[in-house]
Design an enzyme around this catalytic site. Sequence first.
Site, mmCIF file in Angstrom:
data_model
loop_
_atom_site.group_PDB
_atom_site.id
_atom_site.type_symbol
_atom_site.label_atom_id
_atom_site.label_comp_id
_atom_site.label_asym_id
_atom_site.label_seq_id
_atom_site.Cartn_x
_atom_site.Cartn_y
_atom_site.Cartn_z
ATOM 1 N N HIS A 1 64.019 -10.858 54.234
ATOM 2 C CA HIS A 1 63.027 -10.655 53.352
ATOM 3 C C HIS A 1 63.357 -9.344 52.589
ATOM 4 O O HIS A 1 64.412 -8.608 52.647
ATOM 5 C CB HIS A 1 61.689 -10.349 54.199
ATOM 6 C CG HIS A 1 61.567 -8.916 55.098
ATOM 7 N ND1 HIS A 1 62.216 -9.019 56.049
ATOM 8 C CD2 HIS A 1 60.866 -7.959 54.798
ATOM 9 C CE1 HIS A 1 61.938 -7.817 56.641
ATOM 10 N NE2 HIS A 1 61.197 -7.290 56.113
ATOM 11 N N HIS B 1 62.197 -6.111 51.744
ATOM 12 C CA HIS B 1 61.887 -4.738 51.962
ATOM 13 C C HIS B 1 63.207 -4.100 52.138
ATOM 14 O O HIS B 1 64.228 -4.622 52.695
ATOM 15 C CB HIS B 1 61.188 -4.839 53.462
ATOM 16 C CG HIS B 1 59.672 -5.060 53.186
ATOM 17 N ND1 HIS B 1 58.968 -4.998 54.269
ATOM 18 C CD2 HIS B 1 58.824 -5.003 52.118
ATOM 19 C CE1 HIS B 1 57.743 -5.634 53.832
ATOM 20 N NE2 HIS B 1 57.638 -5.445 52.558
ATOM 21 N N ASP C 1 64.461 -1.359 53.943
ATOM 22 C CA ASP C 1 65.086 -1.207 54.916
ATOM 23 C C ASP C 1 65.770 -2.364 55.398
ATOM 24 O O ASP C 1 66.272 -2.197 56.713
ATOM 25 C CB ASP C 1 63.968 -0.538 55.908
ATOM 26 C CG ASP C 1 63.201 -1.383 56.425
ATOM 27 O OD1 ASP C 1 62.414 -2.515 55.430
ATOM 28 O OD2 ASP C 1 62.571 -1.545 57.496
ATOM 29 N N HIS C 2 65.769 -3.284 54.898
ATOM 30 C CA HIS C 2 66.556 -4.572 55.292
ATOM 31 C C HIS C 2 67.358 -5.135 54.302
ATOM 32 O O HIS C 2 68.514 -5.885 54.661
ATOM 33 C CB HIS C 2 65.619 -5.769 55.540
ATOM 34 C CG HIS C 2 64.916 -5.414 56.584
ATOM 35 N ND1 HIS C 2 64.909 -6.210 57.857
ATOM 36 C CD2 HIS C 2 63.794 -4.637 56.893
ATOM 37 C CE1 HIS C 2 63.962 -5.866 58.911
ATOM 38 N NE2 HIS C 2 63.009 -4.981 58.165
ATOM 39 N N HIS D 1 54.408 -11.346 56.963
ATOM 40 C CA HIS D 1 54.494 -10.084 56.565
ATOM 41 C C HIS D 1 55.006 -9.975 55.024
ATOM 42 O O HIS D 1 54.473 -8.930 54.398
ATOM 43 C CB HIS D 1 55.832 -9.817 57.415
ATOM 44 C CG HIS D 1 56.632 -8.528 57.192
ATOM 45 N ND1 HIS D 1 55.766 -7.448 57.847
ATOM 46 C CD2 HIS D 1 57.732 -7.668 56.843
ATOM 47 C CE1 HIS D 1 56.616 -6.332 57.383
ATOM 48 N NE2 HIS D 1 57.457 -6.496 56.701
ATOM 49 N N ASP E 1 61.056 -9.144 60.429
ATOM 50 C CA ASP E 1 59.560 -8.457 60.790
ATOM 51 C C ASP E 1 58.643 -9.304 60.966
ATOM 52 O O ASP E 1 57.452 -8.792 60.898
ATOM 53 C CB ASP E 1 59.307 -7.390 59.533
ATOM 54 C CG ASP E 1 60.414 -6.315 59.662
ATOM 55 O OD1 ASP E 1 61.347 -6.279 60.390
ATOM 56 O OD2 ASP E 1 60.052 -5.392 58.853
ATOM 57 N N HIS F 1 63.399 -4.292 64.397
ATOM 58 C CA HIS F 1 63.236 -2.838 64.581
ATOM 59 C C HIS F 1 63.003 -2.785 66.399
ATOM 60 O O HIS F 1 62.450 -3.840 66.962
ATOM 61 C CB HIS F 1 61.788 -2.698 64.118
ATOM 62 C CG HIS F 1 61.788 -2.568 62.612
ATOM 63 N ND1 HIS F 1 62.051 -1.486 61.970
ATOM 64 C CD2 HIS F 1 61.477 -3.499 61.532
ATOM 65 C CE1 HIS F 1 61.965 -1.635 60.611
ATOM 66 N NE2 HIS F 1 61.881 -2.776 60.493
#
Length: 254
Positions: free
Chosen positions: A52, A54, A56-57, A109, A126, A164
Amino acid sequence: MRLQPIPAFEDNYIWTLTAGDGASLIVDPGDAAPVLAAADAGLRPAAILLTHHHADHIGGVPALLARWPDLPVHAPADPRIPLATHRIGDGDRVETGPWAFDVIAVPGHTRSHVAFHGHGLLFSGDTLFSLGCGRMFEGTPAQMLASLDRLAALPPATQVCCGHEYTRSNAVFARVVEPDNAALQRRQQEIIAMRDADRPTLPVTLQDELACNPFLRLEAPGIRASIARQAGDASLDRVARFAALRQWKDGFRA
């Protein structure tokens, strides 16, 4: 093949799956630095999977492509992921190098979130966490629950590789929701020992999640009773129970 999570940021995992020839698949590299450090120690990136959009990915992708310009990047069809070389969606099959993964759309999400299933592994990003699930930033409770139901239907031996290290805190909430679950009690003790030894709690089998994760156990009598008490309503349907459980978790403080 050898599976390894590379820690990133405060609690992210960048997953690597290395074939016999040393080539590695990289999943959700939110930060390039730990991947580059692993490459200096012998890791040889060969392809990237993204679940996805985001940061942090996906944040490490530009630096990785700067070093390895020919890396294929498989990602959802979402303009917020600008550097994909292959756009993928539900029902597609990613075949790159020695790897083959089925793509499962799991909105909730985010609206374009996908998961990858293959080689006995599930890269769930996530959407599904150990003992938990992701927050609903762009989806509805019905969408998120349907996504979790699809993942829950995979073979029980599937190894869940999520994005995570939330398991220890998720276990505290899960015990509040279902305090009499003996399997969950055992899992929590394992988690505490793993984290105290600075070991990852992942991957975990889907079978273990089905036995312990409250978001996959909405029909369990103890969970139904806990949600009814928390919501003040015993007549909630399944989607409403999920929504109430997720809302409870959103405001939960240990």
